[in-house]
Design a protein around this motif. Structure first.
Motif, PDB file in Angstrom:
ATOM      1  N   MET A  73     -54.306 -18.773 -18.813  1.00 51.92           N
ATOM      2  CA  MET A  73     -54.004 -17.752 -17.348  1.00 51.92           C
ATOM      3  C   MET A  73     -53.706 -18.402 -16.131  1.00 51.92           C
ATOM      4  SD  MET A  73     -55.212 -13.760 -18.528  1.00 51.92           S
ATOM      5  CE  MET A  73     -54.607 -13.875 -20.641  1.00 51.92           C
ATOM      6  N   TYR A  84     -56.692 -11.328 -11.215  1.00 49.78           N
ATOM      7  CA  TYR A  84     -56.697 -10.960 -12.882  1.00 49.78           C
ATOM      8  C   TYR A  84     -58.161 -11.128 -13.330  1.00 49.78           C
ATOM      9  CZ  TYR A  84     -57.190 -12.508 -17.763  1.00 49.78           C
ATOM     10  OH  TYR A  84     -57.649 -12.951 -18.840  1.00 49.78           O
TER      11      TYR A  84
ATOM     12  N   HIS B 133     -50.298  -7.863 -17.640  1.00 46.77           N
ATOM     13  CA  HIS B 133     -51.145  -8.621 -18.189  1.00 46.77           C
ATOM     14  C   HIS B 133     -53.036  -7.500 -19.267  1.00 46.77           C
ATOM     15  CE1 HIS B 133     -53.001  -8.693 -14.587  1.00 46.77           C
ATOM     16  NE2 HIS B 133     -53.873  -8.222 -14.714  1.00 46.77           N
ATOM     17  N   SER B 147     -52.970 -12.368 -28.327  1.00 48.19           N
ATOM     18  CA  SER B 147     -52.850 -13.692 -27.463  1.00 48.19           C
ATOM     19  C   SER B 147     -51.567 -14.914 -28.422  1.00 48.19           C
ATOM     20  CB  SER B 147     -54.070 -13.720 -27.441  1.00 48.19           C
ATOM     21  OG  SER B 147     -54.988 -13.283 -26.995  1.00 48.19           O
ATOM     22  N   LEU B 155     -50.763  -8.743 -23.327  1.00 48.70           N
ATOM     23  CA  LEU B 155     -50.434  -8.479 -22.534  1.00 48.70           C
ATOM     24  C   LEU B 155     -49.302  -7.459 -23.275  1.00 48.70           C
ATOM     25  CD1 LEU B 155     -47.540  -9.342 -22.480  1.00 48.70           C
ATOM     26  CD2 LEU B 155     -47.642 -11.399 -21.742  1.00 48.70           C
TER      27      LEU B 155
END
Lengths: 341, 409
Positions: A73, A84, B133, B147, B155
């Motif tokens: 990420m 996040y 997300h 994932s 997400l």
């Protein structure tokens, strides 16, 4: 040792993580939003330094444990990825501290899993390689894990268990009856479709209702199993019982700033002074009631959206005293926007 | 276990709060001050360099991770991703982050659904679906992906929140899904109940559900970036701060002329008083042929005026027809004029429409409203124009609604 592991041991990492830990503490103290992320008995009595060190260690562990996920990420170029990171850590905390003793919780989880597998009334499934889910129908749909709000919305069935004490809960027939009840409630949430509900959610739900104090006294269960004393009493939520009046006043000002000039005047006259639409129109020099009705509708819509996720002020978390202070502050600000007649 | 309320709070901050470097930048001072005045999160944060350490931690981790790229398949694919193609995930370019009404809209991650389009499509046009997300905020019509399916992390794809971008607006590539998933996203966009068997079913909405407010936020985000993309395509984009506050259109036409051609195709005989006009003027000032106006004429004693109703599908005109409006009041105020009134003959269940208001000053170019409030459920509107007090002219309106947004709720 990995590069990330080396960095986490450095003085630089110590300093950065300490700053994050202080930020979490400040947020926790100031908003109450994070209060439920920490065991209640640790919140007020422990020295601040000990708590800071605990949060810092937890952060360090979180980064190490989640490094492949974080790497994907953070490498993606999202400029706001720290948000996040923050969200991921908070969710990690919620998972970890809900029960102060993970082993006790795991024990109950395993016991119920065993009961469900052996029961002819239940079907069990393994989701995401490791999570156990169960259903009372062979054909059932996969669902999201339940949220805190979903779980809190399921009342405890006092006809199944008279006393909310661990010794009354941890019996085979009671656990199976509770599992059936919980499954039915979850299916109701999905418009009565048969669902596969996660066992973890069921155990969390029991944890919301059973007092840890009574469990701690148990030495040996009537049906011969080992004692399990895993759950804190989450029915009492201090973040809901007390509020920060200064924050509530700032939020009232923030909300007032979101309103247009007309919305301020109309909202004050309609909801603060409680004038009729006609009188409001007259006071503001508008031709008819449709103008004030329009602006009042817009202001209320903005208010609902503004309050929805704020502690003490949203519908599912309402503290009447806090809401009253919010309204008083808001109307005293809005009063200035009404023209003198 | 997660809290949807907390997730909503974090989503609002993730989507609309400025990062620390923007807060510290003096050139953003005015907007930051506006934001601090209205944001309950930023307004109550103690002054703290580097966002309480979170940004610093994220940067440090990014540095460490970038020196050792992701291992395995994902890392290999990331470096060899090639041209944009359906099924690939990208962040919208970070430079497109923008201020609107006191909020700093951070670029979202999107899933590319298709490149190009119909015959009038610009070659650089792409259709994307927005993603988020934190799957605790997923609702009916969203597709939650694991994932392993994204090569990135869990997400969800907002199958109902699709819009057109330019390929050049795509930033970092982040992962890819299979053609089957792209097909499932498109199907869910048409029918929110068409969830594949393998997908997790989000809980149906409840009263005051935090996810309803999240969706409102996501619509604003999509609107902001789709608009930005379109604004680049417009030959005369609105300039200055007032322009930034005005509603902007999601249209998939590269020029006003292309838009006019499309309107004439749907409503033959339509004309414009002037040749050189903007996209907005092409929609609002289009004069439908007299026979069509007669069909929409009001048979009551009300004094009404013609307006245009434009229904779009994915930014392209599907229907162009006449409607009418009446004016309740026109008042001269300091620096301009305020008008209120009501639009009639709107389709039932109109949802997500916008009202475009122009004031045509005689002998001059049309002036766009500086403020426009619109209630599509009643047709009521309120508009302000900055015009000279003695200016002669008339107001013109258009109601625009993208039908691809009707399944949003």
């Amino acid at each position: 040792m990995s590069k990330i592991g080396k960095w986490l041991e450095s003085q630089e990492a110590h300093d950065v993580l300490a700053r994050v830990a202080r930020s979490i503490m400040r947020h926790w103290r100031s908003t109450g939003l994070s209060l439920s992320l920490f065991p209640q008995d640790r919140r007020r009595d422990d020295p601040i330094d000990d708590l800071l060190n605990e949060i810092r260690s937890e952060l360090s562990l979180f980064v190490l444990e989640s490094r492949s996920r974080l790497q994907e990420m953070l490498a993606s170029g999202d400029k706001n990825c720290h948000c996040y990171l923050k969200a991921a850590f908070i969710n990690h905390q919620i998972d970890n501290v809900r029960g102060p003793d993970k082993d006790r919780k795991r024990y109950l989880h395993n016991r119920i899993a065993d009961l469900l597998r052996k029961s002819p009334d239940f079907f069990t499934f393994v989701r995401n390689r490791q999570l156990l889910a169960f259903s009372m129908a062979n054909e059932s749909i996969l669902i999201q894990p339940l949220s805190l709000e979903d779980i809190e919305g399921i009342p405890f069935p006092h006809d199944i268990v008279e006393e909310l004490e661990y010794e009354h809960i941890n019996k085979k027939d009671v656990l199976l009856k509770l599992a059936a009840y919980f499954w039915n409630q979850a299916s109701n949430m999905w418009a009565d479709k048969p669902v596969q509900v996660y066992l973890r959610d069921f155990v969390d739900w029991i944890g919301l209702h059973v007092s840890i104090k009574s469990m701690a006294k148990i030495n040996r269960l009537a049906d011969g199993d080992n004692p399990i004393d895993f759950v804190e009493d989450n029915q009492r939520r201090p973040d809901r019982e007390c509020f920060d009046p200064e924050l509530v006043k700032i939020w009232a000002q923030n909300f007032a700033n979101r309103l247009s000039r007309k919305e301020k005047a109309v909202f004050h006259l309609r909801c603060g002074v409680e004038l009729t639409l006609e009188d409001t129109a007259l006071k503001l020099g508008l031709k008819g009631p449709s103008g004030p009705a329009y602006h009042e509708g817009k202001a209320k819509e903005k208010l609902r959206s503004f309050l929805r996720d704020l502690p003490w002020l949203s519908l599912d978390d309402l503290n009447e005293e806090a809401f009253s202070l919010f309204c008083d502050t808001l109307f005293s600000i809005l009063k200035k926007s009404v023209p003198e007649s | 276990m997660f809290s949807r309320k907390l997730a909503l709070s974090l989503a609002k901050q993730y989507r609309t709060c400025p990062p620390q470097d923007i807060k510290d930048d003096p050139s953003h001072r005015k907007n930051v001050d506006h934001h601090l005045a209205i944001c309950p999160y930023c307004a109550t944060q103690e002054p703290d360099p580097a966002g309480g350490g979170w940004e610093e931690l994220a940067e440090k981790l990014q540095d460490i991770f970038s020196s050792s790229p992701p291992a395995g398949e994902a890392g290999r694919l990331r470096s060899e991703h090639g041209k944009p193609a359906p099924g690939k995930f990208y962040f919208v370019r970070p430079e497109l982050a923008t201020w609107r009404s006191g909020y700093f809209y951070n670029p979202p991650m999107v899933l590319l659904l298709s490149a190009g389009g119909g015959t009038d499509a610009v070659s650089d046009d792409i259709l994307v679906a927005q993603t988020y997300h934190d799957s605790s905020l997923a609702g009916p019509g969203d597709l939650i992906l694991a994932s392993e399916q994204t090569q990135w992390g869990e997400l969800f794809v907002e199958c109902w929140n699709t819009y057109t971008l330019r390929a050049a607006n795509l930033g970092a590539y982040v992962g890819q899904v299979s053609p089957e998933i792209v097909a499932a996203v498109k199907k869910l966009g048409q029918d929110p109940g068409a969830l594949p068997d393998w997908a997790m079913s989000p809980r149906p909405f409840t009263d005051h559900d935090a996810r309803i407010y999240f969706r409102e936020l996501e619509v604003e985000v999509g609107y902001t970036f789709a608009s930005s993309a379109i604004e680049e395509l417009m030959e005369d984009p609105p300039a200055g701060e007032a322009g930034m506050e005005r509603p902007r259109l999601r249209l998939a036409y590269s020029s006003p002329q292309q838009l006019r051609d499309s309107i004439k195709e749907k409503a033959p005989g339509t004309r414009w008083a002037r040749e050189s006009i903007t996209m907005e003027e092409a929609l609002v000032l289009a004069q439908l042929p007299q026979e069509q106006l007669a069909l929409a004429a009001d048979e009551t004693d009300r004094r009404t005026f013609p307006a245009n109703l434009i229904l779009l599908q994915d930014g392209r005109i599907k229907t162009f027809k006449p409607i009418r409006f009446e004016i309740f009041s026109e008042q001269l105020v300091s620096g301009g004029m305020e008008t209120s009134g009501r639009v009639f003959e709107l389709p039932e269940n109109l949802s997500g429409s916008m009202l475009l208001c122009l004031f045509e000053v005689e002998g001059q170019r049309a002036v766009a409203s500086t403020e426009c409030e619109w209630d599509e459920t009643t047709g009521s509107f309120f508009a302000e124009f900055k015009i000279e007090g003695d200016a002669e002219g008339k107001m013109a309106l258009a109601v625009v609604c993208d039908l691809s947004g009707e399944t949003h709720e």
